[in-house]
Design a protein around this motif. Sequence first.
Motif, PDB file in Angstrom:
ATOM      1  N   VAL A  99     -16.866  17.875 -44.911  1.00  0.00           N
ATOM      2  CA  VAL A  99     -17.262  18.486 -46.178  1.00  0.00           C
ATOM      3  C   VAL A  99     -16.598  17.688 -47.298  1.00  0.00           C
ATOM      4  CG1 VAL A  99     -17.290  20.602 -47.490  1.00  0.00           C
ATOM      5  CG2 VAL A  99     -17.338  20.677 -45.005  1.00  0.00           C
ATOM      6  N   SER A 101     -15.913  17.909 -50.487  1.00  0.00           N
ATOM      7  CA  SER A 101     -14.969  18.395 -51.489  1.00  0.00           C
ATOM      8  C   SER A 101     -13.686  18.946 -50.859  1.00  0.00           C
ATOM      9  CB  SER A 101     -15.630  19.464 -52.358  1.00  0.00           C
ATOM     10  OG  SER A 101     -15.851  20.616 -51.602  1.00  0.00           O
ATOM     11  N   LEU A 102     -13.653  19.067 -49.539  1.00  0.00           N
ATOM     12  CA  LEU A 102     -12.444  19.534 -48.871  1.00  0.00           C
ATOM     13  C   LEU A 102     -11.576  18.340 -48.479  1.00  0.00           C
ATOM     14  CD1 LEU A 102     -13.975  22.213 -48.745  1.00  0.00           C
ATOM     15  CD2 LEU A 102     -13.199  22.504 -46.412  1.00  0.00           C
ATOM     16  N   GLU A 106      -7.948  20.219 -44.772  1.00  0.00           N
ATOM     17  CA  GLU A 106      -8.791  21.419 -44.827  1.00  0.00           C
ATOM     18  C   GLU A 106      -9.971  21.295 -43.874  1.00  0.00           C
ATOM     19  OE1 GLU A 106      -8.149  23.043 -49.386  1.00  0.00           O
ATOM     20  OE2 GLU A 106      -9.586  21.447 -49.076  1.00  0.00           O
ATOM     21  N   ILE A 110     -10.358  24.029 -40.824  1.00  0.00           N
ATOM     22  CA  ILE A 110     -11.462  24.994 -40.846  1.00  0.00           C
ATOM     23  C   ILE A 110     -12.400  24.771 -39.655  1.00  0.00           C
ATOM     24  CG2 ILE A 110     -13.052  23.677 -42.312  1.00  0.00           C
ATOM     25  CD1 ILE A 110     -12.395  27.470 -42.412  1.00  0.00           C
ATOM     26  N   SER A 111     -12.368  23.569 -39.058  1.00  0.00           N
ATOM     27  CA  SER A 111     -13.262  23.341 -37.920  1.00  0.00           C
ATOM     28  C   SER A 111     -12.709  23.990 -36.649  1.00  0.00           C
ATOM     29  CB  SER A 111     -13.455  21.843 -37.699  1.00  0.00           C
ATOM     30  OG  SER A 111     -12.218  21.242 -37.396  1.00  0.00           O
ATOM     31  N   VAL A 115      -8.589  29.759 -36.430  1.00  0.00           N
ATOM     32  CA  VAL A 115      -7.787  29.749 -37.648  1.00  0.00           C
ATOM     33  C   VAL A 115      -7.643  31.178 -38.196  1.00  0.00           C
ATOM     34  CG1 VAL A 115      -9.837  29.061 -38.929  1.00  0.00           C
ATOM     35  CG2 VAL A 115      -7.625  28.814 -39.987  1.00  0.00           C
ATOM     36  N   GLY A 116      -6.446  31.500 -38.671  1.00  0.00           N
ATOM     37  CA  GLY A 116      -6.173  32.856 -39.145  1.00  0.00           C
ATOM     38  C   GLY A 116      -6.801  33.136 -40.495  1.00  0.00           C
ATOM     39  N   ALA A 117      -6.815  34.412 -40.883  1.00  0.00           N
ATOM     40  CA  ALA A 117      -7.454  34.798 -42.134  1.00  0.00           C
ATOM     41  C   ALA A 117      -6.753  34.169 -43.332  1.00  0.00           C
ATOM     42  CB  ALA A 117      -7.469  36.318 -42.276  1.00  0.00           C
ATOM     43  N   ILE A 118      -5.433  34.129 -43.283  1.00  0.00           N
ATOM     44  CA  ILE A 118      -4.683  33.449 -44.336  1.00  0.00           C
ATOM     45  C   ILE A 118      -4.044  32.222 -43.719  1.00  0.00           C
ATOM     46  CG2 ILE A 118      -2.672  33.594 -45.860  1.00  0.00           C
ATOM     47  CD1 ILE A 118      -3.390  36.543 -46.244  1.00  0.00           C
ATOM     48  N   ILE A 119      -4.257  31.089 -44.378  1.00  0.00           N
ATOM     49  CA  ILE A 119      -3.813  29.842 -43.784  1.00  0.00           C
ATOM     50  C   ILE A 119      -2.401  29.530 -44.260  1.00  0.00           C
ATOM     51  CG2 ILE A 119      -4.290  27.382 -43.627  1.00  0.00           C
ATOM     52  CD1 ILE A 119      -7.270  28.231 -44.191  1.00  0.00           C
ATOM     53  N   TRP A 121      -0.142  26.972 -44.905  1.00  0.00           N
ATOM     54  CA  TRP A 121      -0.261  25.516 -44.997  1.00  0.00           C
ATOM     55  C   TRP A 121       0.998  24.792 -44.557  1.00  0.00           C
ATOM     56  CZ3 TRP A 121      -4.285  22.886 -44.442  1.00  0.00           C
ATOM     57  CH2 TRP A 121      -5.517  23.356 -44.907  1.00  0.00           C
TER      58      TRP A 121
ATOM     59  N   ASN B 167      -6.462  28.896 -49.639  1.00  0.00           N
ATOM     60  CA  ASN B 167      -5.485  29.343 -48.644  1.00  0.00           C
ATOM     61  C   ASN B 167      -5.979  30.411 -47.686  1.00  0.00           C
ATOM     62  OD1 ASN B 167      -2.914  27.868 -49.333  1.00  0.00           O
ATOM     63  ND2 ASN B 167      -3.536  28.666 -51.315  1.00  0.00           N
ATOM     64  N   THR B 168      -7.246  30.726 -47.712  1.00  0.00           N
ATOM     65  CA  THR B 168      -7.728  31.685 -46.730  1.00  0.00           C
ATOM     66  C   THR B 168      -8.897  31.096 -45.956  1.00  0.00           C
ATOM     67  OG1 THR B 168      -9.380  32.669 -48.165  1.00  0.00           O
ATOM     68  CG2 THR B 168      -7.178  33.620 -48.268  1.00  0.00           C
ATOM     69  N   ARG B 169      -9.092  31.632 -44.772  1.00  0.00           N
ATOM     70  CA  ARG B 169     -10.191  31.141 -43.951  1.00  0.00           C
ATOM     71  C   ARG B 169     -11.516  31.360 -44.659  1.00  0.00           C
ATOM     72  NH1 ARG B 169     -10.359  34.076 -38.694  1.00  0.00           N
ATOM     73  NH2 ARG B 169     -11.524  35.606 -39.864  1.00  0.00           N
ATOM     74  N   LEU B 172     -12.107  28.799 -47.424  1.00  0.00           N
ATOM     75  CA  LEU B 172     -12.528  27.481 -46.932  1.00  0.00           C
ATOM     76  C   LEU B 172     -13.952  27.544 -46.399  1.00  0.00           C
ATOM     77  CD1 LEU B 172      -9.574  25.742 -45.057  1.00  0.00           C
ATOM     78  CD2 LEU B 172     -10.408  25.420 -47.360  1.00  0.00           C
ATOM     79  N   ARG B 175     -16.394  27.357 -49.189  1.00  0.00           N
ATOM     80  CA  ARG B 175     -16.531  26.014 -49.752  1.00  0.00           C
ATOM     81  C   ARG B 175     -17.311  25.104 -48.814  1.00  0.00           C
ATOM     82  NH1 ARG B 175     -10.618  24.495 -50.726  1.00  0.00           N
ATOM     83  NH2 ARG B 175     -11.476  22.478 -51.283  1.00  0.00           N
ATOM     84  N   ASP B 179     -20.821  23.324 -49.855  1.00  0.00           N
ATOM     85  CA  ASP B 179     -20.836  21.893 -50.053  1.00  0.00           C
ATOM     86  C   ASP B 179     -21.766  21.183 -49.094  1.00  0.00           C
ATOM     87  OD1 ASP B 179     -19.745  20.296 -51.983  1.00  0.00           O
ATOM     88  OD2 ASP B 179     -18.332  19.368 -50.607  1.00  0.00           O
ATOM     89  N   SER B 180     -21.897  21.687 -47.881  1.00  0.00           N
ATOM     90  CA  SER B 180     -22.745  21.019 -46.909  1.00  0.00           C
ATOM     91  C   SER B 180     -23.153  21.995 -45.814  1.00  0.00           C
ATOM     92  CB  SER B 180     -22.001  19.824 -46.310  1.00  0.00           C
ATOM     93  OG  SER B 180     -22.658  19.390 -45.145  1.00  0.00           O
ATOM     94  N   ALA B 183     -22.737  20.469 -42.335  1.00  0.00           N
ATOM     95  CA  ALA B 183     -21.368  20.483 -41.837  1.00  0.00           C
ATOM     96  C   ALA B 183     -20.996  21.892 -41.393  1.00  0.00           C
ATOM     97  CB  ALA B 183     -20.415  19.995 -42.921  1.00  0.00           C
ATOM     98  N   ILE B 187     -19.800  23.180 -37.497  1.00  0.00           N
ATOM     99  CA  ILE B 187     -18.596  23.872 -37.029  1.00  0.00           C
ATOM    100  C   ILE B 187     -18.882  25.341 -36.742  1.00  0.00           C
ATOM    101  CG2 ILE B 187     -16.976  22.281 -38.117  1.00  0.00           C
ATOM    102  CD1 ILE B 187     -16.577  24.257 -40.328  1.00  0.00           C
TER     103      ILE B 187
END
Lengths: 511, 309
Positions: A99, A101-102, A106, A110-111, A115-119, A121, B167-169, B172, B175, B179-180, B183, B187
């Motif tokens: 993606v 813009s990520l 990220e 995200i793939s 992954v948890g609800a709050i990441i 980092w 910062n959250t699933r 992301l 987004r 954006d795509s 993509a 996933i």
Amino acid sequence: MMQIQQLQRALALETIGMSKNFGALQALADVSIKVAPGSFHALLGENGAGKSTLVKCIMGFYVPTSGAILLDGIEADLGTPARAAALGLGMVYQHFTLVPSLTGAENLVISRADVGAIIDWREETRRLDAFMATMPFEVPLNVPTGQLAAGQKQKLEILKQLYLGRRLLILDEPTSVLTPDEARSVLGLLRQMTRMGDLTVLMISHKFHEVTAFADEVSVLRKGSFVGSGRTAALTPAQMAAMMIGDARLAVMDHRASVAAGAEPALLVQGVTAPDKTGLKTISIAHVAVKPGEIVGIAGIAGNGQKEFLEILAGQREMSSGSICVHGAAYHATRLEARQRHVRFIPEEPLHNACAPKMTVAENLALRIFDTNAKGEKRVWLNQTRLTSHARRLVEDFNVKTTSLASPINTLSGGNVQRATLARELTGEVDLLIVANPCFGLDFSAVAEIRARIMAARNAGTAVLLVSEDLDELFELSDRILVMSGGEIVFETPIAAADVATIGAHMAGHH
Amino acid sequence: MSAPSAIGLWGVPLAMIGGAVRVSTPYIFVALGETITERSGRINLGQEGTLVFGAMIGYGVAIMTGSAWLGVAAACVCGGGFGLFHGWICSYPKVNDIAIGIAMMQLGVGLAIFFGKPFIQPAAPHLPAIPLGWWSAVPQIRVALDVNALFILGLALALFLNWAFRNTRYGLMLRVVGDSADAARAIGLNPDRLRLYATAIGGAMAGIGGAYLSLYYPGSWNEGISSGQGLMAVALVIFARWNPLGCFFAALLFGGAGALGAALQSVGVTQGYYLFYAAPYVLTLIIMIATSSRSHSLIGAPGELSITK
């Protein structure tokens, strides 16, 4: 996350009697291939030979009509992409699936499925650093992936698959967007990983030099059937090509006639500058001259300003400064000027950029002449008889395969759309031909024929400006090669002195 | 009447700040909602209709129950319903989100006028204001600092969204989908479903914005209650480059421009002040012209948005 850190054994893959029918069409007929664990296996075949259908069946996107898939010798149920992923199969596509813009981090996080609800980092960054430390190549993870160079994106695609713990990677023409150097480095690293027994690679390709250099074994498909396989060390490119195309005959290219030395350039571009499509960078073409009877090739990685340069030449983008001359007089790419000075244009993806997709073949073939009579005078009423006979002649001359002249042009195959566009643009008097990526995505016979047509036009005295991302094509056709990078022409060489490594370095921006 | 002279021309910026806070709240809600929707790759022009319907239903429920907050809740639910409807229609292939948005705008306004007739006369309870100007003896300052709770909620939402997109699933995922779509599918995300939710949340927020209009400022229900805030908020999102905090400040700017006419009037300018009522519209035009370009594409725009494709 834990499974990633463990050392994994590469997967063995075998398909047994895979068939896939789409309605009456049999896309895949009884294909059995065997990929040894830890091997680098190439899958060869023309467009439409069934390569994508086969890998989509393996990846769970299609359910095969019949046949089975064995992973490590055990029959596996790969009904959905998610199941295939869970069993350790991953795919890297020809077009990027990152993606833009990520950031890299990220995109990776995200793939992941868990992954948890709050990441968190801080924790994710620590894990990513640990993961990257075990990888043979580095990619910056904190910039948006849209800003990465093509080679880095492709590496990140591969990293993503490894991060997700895949044990068998399918790569669909992974190097089509890379410079020769980048391609070598990416394929070399993959090969290294297969040697270490971490990974099995199945790569779709039609670049023989890559297959010969990196793959251990090949399997070849033709028209949906398996036609043979073998160790690459024991096969020559000619033998592989013969397996791919069978007994089809390819068009033979003319010999190169010599260029008249003192000829005035047909196209002269001087000091052209224009903003690129983001408006942040500038396209700046200091000097390009194309003489009658020569092909000037422009090499470069997509996104280095070639598209904008073509748009300027086609009159689709305004220049900030500079001049374009055709036959010594200023040229503004109006329809009248193009007609009077015999300038023709074949942009990339002609179906969308040079055709009206839903209009008929006959109408599309008439786009250059529909508003004039045989003498070239302007007319208001269309002469349907003339347009139809014109279309019929072009379709015959250029072997365009269409069910009828009244079919919408978007029902034709890619090769036939390209033939039709070429027919329209190369018919009549042509002094200057500007053409971009004319053979992208076409099969061997169409490629050979289209290149032969371009060469024939050159020998007949047409000045040709060829913009291509395919270096093999540029080497085959060009009299001179220019390299475009960062919006400028950074290198020029006559074909006799041209060297892939030097050109590749300039494409990558090392100059 | 000594106070106005006591602060003199300072009354104009003060009234504008107060006005900005008052006028900007509906912009904030619609724009933040639209940011969520557009970040998912859809554009919902129906926000204007949702806003007007939210204003009507909020007012009506407040009259019937006697509670302004129940009115806000009802407007929020109805707005979410409008968003769901838009998202559901757009999940069908070959449906254009802009065309549906325009139809939804007409539908929302039409339904609001149809059902809102009985509510034009009666007065509904207002949303309470928080008197942040209690420390001052100057009435202008006290008025300017009477801040509605929804404004503060809007600020909190902008901060939250700004954090959540990174910062959250779900942030992301949104987004990725915006954006795509390819993509996203690669996933294992379902773009249509996420867009449906995003449009519903966007609609719910526009509904709250509408309830603010009828329950606080201007604080009554009539057919012309919205002067196009729902549409201008969509422009505002583009101006703010799909950034929630940007939306908040852009909304304040638009609000301030909207308060200019009233502010001038309050200090005794009697001629021509009504021209300044057009300031938000002029500002929209100027911003759209200044930030658009024939040769550049927008930076920061979600790649799947039909207006930027």
